[in-house]
Design a protein around this motif. Structure first.
Motif, PDB file in Angstrom:
ATOM      1  N   PHE A 148       0.657  -1.183   0.020  1.00 24.13           N
ATOM      2  CA  PHE A 148       0.028  -0.110  -0.011  1.00 24.13           C
ATOM      3  C   PHE A 148       0.542   1.256  -0.049  1.00 24.13           C
ATOM      4  CE2 PHE A 148       0.590  -1.206   4.491  1.00 24.13           C
ATOM      5  CZ  PHE A 148       0.954   0.205   5.146  1.00 24.13           C
ATOM      6  N   ALA A 149       0.323   2.519  -0.365  1.00 29.90           N
ATOM      7  CA  ALA A 149       1.245   3.719  -0.159  1.00 29.90           C
ATOM      8  C   ALA A 149       0.109   4.772   0.115  1.00 29.90           C
ATOM      9  CB  ALA A 149       1.438   4.048  -1.718  1.00 29.90           C
ATOM     10  N   PHE A 150       0.391   5.746   0.941  1.00 26.56           N
ATOM     11  CA  PHE A 150      -0.328   6.689   1.455  1.00 26.56           C
ATOM     12  C   PHE A 150       0.629   8.023   1.707  1.00 26.56           C
ATOM     13  CE2 PHE A 150       1.801   4.879   5.022  1.00 26.56           C
ATOM     14  CZ  PHE A 150       1.976   5.940   6.043  1.00 26.56           C
ATOM     15  N   GLU A 151      -0.272   9.002   1.837  1.00 31.27           N
ATOM     16  CA  GLU A 151       0.263  10.267   2.104  1.00 31.27           C
ATOM     17  C   GLU A 151      -0.261  10.941   3.651  1.00 31.27           C
ATOM     18  OE1 GLU A 151       0.083  14.910   0.472  1.00 31.27           O
ATOM     19  OE2 GLU A 151      -1.082  13.321  -0.641  1.00 31.27           O
ATOM     20  N   SER A 152       0.936  11.244   4.224  1.00 31.66           N
ATOM     21  CA  SER A 152       0.594  11.785   5.509  1.00 31.66           C
ATOM     22  C   SER A 152       0.615  13.200   5.699  1.00 31.66           C
ATOM     23  CB  SER A 152       1.903  11.335   6.344  1.00 31.66           C
ATOM     24  OG  SER A 152       1.759  11.911   7.827  1.00 31.66           O
ATOM     25  N   SER A 153      -0.657  13.582   6.287  1.00 31.87           N
ATOM     26  CA  SER A 153      -0.889  15.147   6.348  1.00 31.87           C
ATOM     27  C   SER A 153       0.074  15.764   7.752  1.00 31.87           C
ATOM     28  CB  SER A 153      -2.316  15.373   6.694  1.00 31.87           C
ATOM     29  OG  SER A 153      -2.751  14.511   7.868  1.00 31.87           O
ATOM     30  N   GLU A 154       0.503  14.638   8.344  1.00 31.68           N
ATOM     31  CA  GLU A 154       1.204  15.328   9.399  1.00 31.68           C
ATOM     32  C   GLU A 154       2.616  15.584   8.996  1.00 31.68           C
ATOM     33  OE1 GLU A 154       1.289  12.371  12.530  1.00 31.68           O
ATOM     34  OE2 GLU A 154      -1.077  12.493  12.781  1.00 31.68           O
ATOM     35  N   THR A 155       3.217  14.716   8.012  1.00 37.36           N
ATOM     36  CA  THR A 155       4.601  15.125   7.346  1.00 37.36           C
ATOM     37  C   THR A 155       4.772  15.463   6.280  1.00 37.36           C
ATOM     38  OG1 THR A 155       4.834  12.824   6.750  1.00 37.36           O
ATOM     39  CG2 THR A 155       5.655  13.058   8.995  1.00 37.36           C
ATOM     40  N   ASN A 156       3.432  15.568   5.565  1.00 36.93           N
ATOM     41  CA  ASN A 156       3.688  16.252   4.112  1.00 36.93           C
ATOM     42  C   ASN A 156       4.419  15.205   3.337  1.00 36.93           C
ATOM     43  OD1 ASN A 156       1.559  18.033   4.637  1.00 36.93           O
ATOM     44  ND2 ASN A 156       3.069  19.435   5.158  1.00 36.93           N
ATOM     45  N   LYS A 157       4.474  13.845   3.571  1.00 36.62           N
ATOM     46  CA  LYS A 157       5.173  12.957   2.773  1.00 36.62           C
ATOM     47  C   LYS A 157       4.402  11.941   2.206  1.00 36.62           C
ATOM     48  CE  LYS A 157       9.635  13.547   5.236  1.00 36.62           C
ATOM     49  NZ  LYS A 157      10.729  13.190   5.935  1.00 36.62           N
ATOM     50  N   ASN A 158       5.051  11.338   1.119  1.00 37.37           N
ATOM     51  CA  ASN A 158       4.089  10.109   0.707  1.00 37.37           C
ATOM     52  C   ASN A 158       5.077   8.942   1.014  1.00 37.37           C
ATOM     53  OD1 ASN A 158       2.210  11.224  -1.078  1.00 37.37           O
ATOM     54  ND2 ASN A 158       4.075  12.281  -1.887  1.00 37.37           N
ATOM     55  N   TYR A 159       4.151   7.708   1.483  1.00 35.00           N
ATOM     56  CA  TYR A 159       5.096   6.598   1.993  1.00 35.00           C
ATOM     57  C   TYR A 159       4.578   5.346   0.998  1.00 35.00           C
ATOM     58  CZ  TYR A 159       6.092   9.523   5.778  1.00 35.00           C
ATOM     59  OH  TYR A 159       6.526  10.508   6.679  1.00 35.00           O
ATOM     60  N   ILE A 160       5.486   4.325   0.847  1.00 34.60           N
ATOM     61  CA  ILE A 160       5.016   3.139   0.332  1.00 34.60           C
ATOM     62  C   ILE A 160       5.657   1.840   1.074  1.00 34.60           C
ATOM     63  CG2 ILE A 160       7.289   3.106  -1.028  1.00 34.60           C
ATOM     64  CD1 ILE A 160       5.462   1.659  -3.425  1.00 34.60           C
ATOM     65  N   VAL A 161       4.753   0.987   1.219  1.00 35.20           N
ATOM     66  CA  VAL A 161       5.152  -0.175   2.036  1.00 35.20           C
ATOM     67  C   VAL A 161       4.982  -1.334   1.041  1.00 35.20           C
ATOM     68  CG1 VAL A 161       4.423  -1.581   4.093  1.00 35.20           C
ATOM     69  CG2 VAL A 161       4.149   0.996   4.050  1.00 35.20           C
ATOM     70  N   TYR A 162       6.172  -2.078   1.065  1.00 32.37           N
ATOM     71  CA  TYR A 162       6.316  -3.220   0.135  1.00 32.37           C
ATOM     72  C   TYR A 162       7.182  -4.517   0.585  1.00 32.37           C
ATOM     73  CZ  TYR A 162      10.720  -0.953  -0.366  1.00 32.37           C
ATOM     74  OH  TYR A 162      12.120  -0.493  -0.217  1.00 32.37           O
ATOM     75  N   THR A 163       6.897  -5.663   0.034  1.00 34.21           N
ATOM     76  CA  THR A 163       7.673  -6.780   0.274  1.00 34.21           C
ATOM     77  C   THR A 163       8.298  -7.423  -0.822  1.00 34.21           C
ATOM     78  OG1 THR A 163       7.138  -8.923   1.381  1.00 34.21           O
ATOM     79  CG2 THR A 163       5.415  -7.898  -0.149  1.00 34.21           C
ATOM     80  N   ASP A 164       9.350  -8.289  -0.338  1.00 34.73           N
ATOM     81  CA  ASP A 164       9.995  -9.198  -1.280  1.00 34.73           C
ATOM     82  C   ASP A 164       9.165 -10.681  -1.203  1.00 34.73           C
ATOM     83  OD1 ASP A 164      10.898 -10.278   1.141  1.00 34.73           O
ATOM     84  OD2 ASP A 164      13.092  -9.706   0.464  1.00 34.73           O
ATOM     85  N   ASN A 165       8.180 -10.909  -0.504  1.00 34.54           N
ATOM     86  CA  ASN A 165       7.349 -12.029  -0.447  1.00 34.54           C
ATOM     87  C   ASN A 165       8.425 -13.060   0.257  1.00 34.54           C
ATOM     88  OD1 ASN A 165       4.777 -11.333  -1.096  1.00 34.54           O
ATOM     89  ND2 ASN A 165       5.678 -11.038  -3.119  1.00 34.54           N
TER      90      ASN A 165
END
Length: 92
Positions: free
Chosen positions: A28-45
């Motif tokens: 998943f990916a999301f934008e944080s209003s607290e940090t004004n940054k975008n984050y991506i969470v990923y796996t290599d399974n």
């Protein structure tokens, strides 16, 4: 890590510092209003020694370029909290 393909795709390849390419899947990916940054969470399974899925997180630009590691404990707490909530929903 060096970016090989855009991380806006569900599956992408990153090149490690050792020059070896590895495939990852975006969780998943999301934008944080607290940090004004975008984050991506990923796996290599793959799984760790305890049988847990290996999960990674990075800050990224909306164009999909990986910027680097999370910088603060607050950022990690935010990512971990969202991951835990999403994991609970998937488990239901």
């Amino acid at each position: 890590m060096k970016e090989k393909e855009s991380v806006t795709n569900d599956v992408f390849v990153l090149e490690g510092e050792d020059g070896v390419e590895k495939e990852y899947q975006k969780l998943f990916a999301f934008e944080s209003s607290e940090t004004n940054k975008n984050y991506i969470v990923y796996t290599d399974n793959t799984k760790d020694d305890s049988g847990n899925l290996r999960v990674y997180a990075n800050v990224y630009e909306k164009n999909g370029k990986v910027l680097g590691a999370l910088e603060t404990e607050e950022e990690w707490n935010t990512v971990e909290s969202i991951y835990a909530k999403l994991s609970e929903k998937v488990g239901d």
